[in-house]
Scaffold this motif. Structure first.
Motif, mmCIF file in Angstrom:
data_model
loop_
_atom_site.group_PDB
_atom_site.id
_atom_site.type_symbol
_atom_site.label_atom_id
_atom_site.label_comp_id
_atom_site.label_asym_id
_atom_site.label_seq_id
_atom_site.Cartn_x
_atom_site.Cartn_y
_atom_site.Cartn_z
ATOM 1 N N UNK A 1 -36.557 72.108 47.499
ATOM 2 C CA UNK A 1 -37.569 72.658 48.398
ATOM 3 C C UNK A 1 -36.877 73.393 49.543
ATOM 4 N N UNK A 2 -37.387 74.527 49.900
ATOM 5 C CA UNK A 2 -36.805 75.364 50.939
ATOM 6 C C UNK A 2 -37.348 74.939 52.300
ATOM 7 N N UNK A 3 -36.445 74.732 53.288
ATOM 8 C CA UNK A 3 -36.857 74.267 54.619
ATOM 9 C C UNK A 3 -37.271 75.418 55.526
ATOM 10 N N UNK A 4 -37.069 76.639 55.089
ATOM 11 C CA UNK A 4 -37.453 77.791 55.923
ATOM 12 C C UNK A 4 -38.969 77.907 56.004
ATOM 13 N N UNK A 5 -39.407 78.631 57.003
ATOM 14 C CA UNK A 5 -40.850 78.856 57.122
ATOM 15 C C UNK A 5 -41.311 79.702 55.951
ATOM 16 N N UNK A 6 -42.506 79.443 55.491
ATOM 17 C CA UNK A 6 -43.004 80.196 54.333
ATOM 18 C C UNK A 6 -43.165 81.677 54.672
ATOM 19 N N UNK A 7 -42.932 82.511 53.685
ATOM 20 C CA UNK A 7 -43.093 83.952 53.851
ATOM 21 C C UNK A 7 -44.571 84.291 54.003
ATOM 22 N N UNK A 8 -44.856 85.125 54.959
ATOM 23 C CA UNK A 8 -46.220 85.612 55.135
ATOM 24 C C UNK A 8 -46.325 86.875 54.300
ATOM 25 N N UNK A 9 -47.334 86.971 53.433
ATOM 26 C CA UNK A 9 -47.419 88.125 52.532
ATOM 27 C C UNK A 9 -47.352 89.476 53.245
ATOM 28 N N UNK A 10 -47.963 89.588 54.372
ATOM 29 C CA UNK A 10 -47.960 90.883 55.060
ATOM 30 C C UNK A 10 -47.041 90.844 56.286
ATOM 31 N N UNK A 11 -46.122 89.888 56.317
ATOM 32 C CA UNK A 11 -45.222 89.743 57.459
ATOM 33 C C UNK A 11 -44.381 90.982 57.704
ATOM 34 N N UNK A 12 -43.833 91.557 56.629
ATOM 35 C CA UNK A 12 -43.019 92.763 56.785
ATOM 36 C C UNK A 12 -43.853 93.931 57.300
ATOM 37 N N UNK A 13 -45.062 94.056 56.781
ATOM 38 C CA UNK A 13 -45.944 95.131 57.251
ATOM 39 C C UNK A 13 -46.279 94.967 58.722
ATOM 40 N N UNK A 14 -46.538 93.721 59.102
ATOM 41 C CA UNK A 14 -46.859 93.439 60.501
ATOM 42 C C UNK A 14 -45.667 93.728 61.397
ATOM 43 N N UNK A 15 -44.482 93.343 60.954
ATOM 44 C CA UNK A 15 -43.277 93.596 61.742
ATOM 45 C C UNK A 15 -43.025 95.097 61.863
ATOM 46 N N UNK A 16 -43.186 95.831 60.772
ATOM 47 C CA UNK A 16 -43.010 97.288 60.813
ATOM 48 C C UNK A 16 -44.024 97.940 61.738
ATOM 49 N N UNK A 17 -45.260 97.474 61.670
ATOM 50 C CA UNK A 17 -46.295 98.032 62.545
ATOM 51 C C UNK A 17 -45.964 97.764 64.005
ATOM 52 N N UNK A 18 -45.477 96.550 64.294
ATOM 53 C CA UNK A 18 -45.113 96.208 65.668
ATOM 54 C C UNK A 18 -43.937 97.055 66.148
ATOM 55 N N UNK A 19 -42.949 97.254 65.287
ATOM 56 C CA UNK A 19 -41.801 98.082 65.649
ATOM 57 C C UNK A 19 -42.217 99.525 65.877
ATOM 58 N N UNK A 20 -43.100 100.038 65.025
ATOM 59 C CA UNK A 20 -43.593 101.407 65.201
ATOM 60 C C UNK A 20 -44.370 101.549 66.499
ATOM 61 N N UNK A 21 -45.197 100.555 66.797
ATOM 62 C CA UNK A 21 -45.963 100.594 68.031
ATOM 63 C C UNK A 21 -45.035 100.554 69.242
ATOM 64 N N UNK A 22 -44.026 99.699 69.186
ATOM 65 C CA UNK A 22 -43.063 99.621 70.277
ATOM 66 C C UNK A 22 -42.326 100.944 70.445
ATOM 67 N N UNK A 23 -41.958 101.576 69.354
ATOM 68 C CA UNK A 23 -41.283 102.868 69.403
ATOM 69 C C UNK A 23 -42.192 103.925 70.041
ATOM 70 N N UNK A 24 -43.455 103.940 69.657
ATOM 71 C CA UNK A 24 -44.400 104.899 70.235
ATOM 72 C C UNK A 24 -44.574 104.664 71.732
ATOM 73 N N UNK A 25 -44.682 103.412 72.133
ATOM 74 C CA UNK A 25 -44.833 103.092 73.554
ATOM 75 C C UNK A 25 -43.597 103.557 74.320
ATOM 76 N N UNK A 26 -42.419 103.316 73.740
ATOM 77 C CA UNK A 26 -41.172 103.743 74.393
ATOM 78 C C UNK A 26 -41.120 105.262 74.535
ATOM 79 N N UNK A 27 -41.528 105.988 73.499
ATOM 80 C CA UNK A 27 -41.540 107.447 73.552
ATOM 81 C C UNK A 27 -42.520 107.951 74.608
#
Length: 72
Positions: A1-27
């Motif tokens: 059994x893996x002790x890591x937190x379970x993968x969220x199906x849309x976790x990568x999408x959410x992280x990418x969206x957050x990074x894009x939003x942060x980039x836009x705010x910075x610009x």
């Protein structure tokens, strides 16, 4: 059994969206900063012109400027 937190199906999408939003705010912040700096420079130039015009008018009226600012 893996002790890591379970993968969220849309976790990568959410992280990418957050990074894009942060980039836009910075610009937007950088653009706003550049605009404000330009406006402050313009205002400084206008104030210098106004001071020169006031000094010229005072000289024409025969009034001496009692407050002398150090020249830079």
């Amino acid at each position: 059994m893996d002790a890591r937190t379970p993968e969220v199906p849309c976790g990568d999408l959410l992280q990418n969206a957050a990074e894009n939003l942060l980039q836009e705010v910075e610009e937007h912040f950088q653009a706003l900063t550049a605009t404000l700096n330009l406006r402050v420079e313009e205002m400084g130039s206008r104030i210098e012109d106004l001071q020169k015009n006031v000094d010229d008018l005072m000289a024409q009226a025969g009034i001496e400027n009692s407050i002398k600012e150090p020249t830079t």
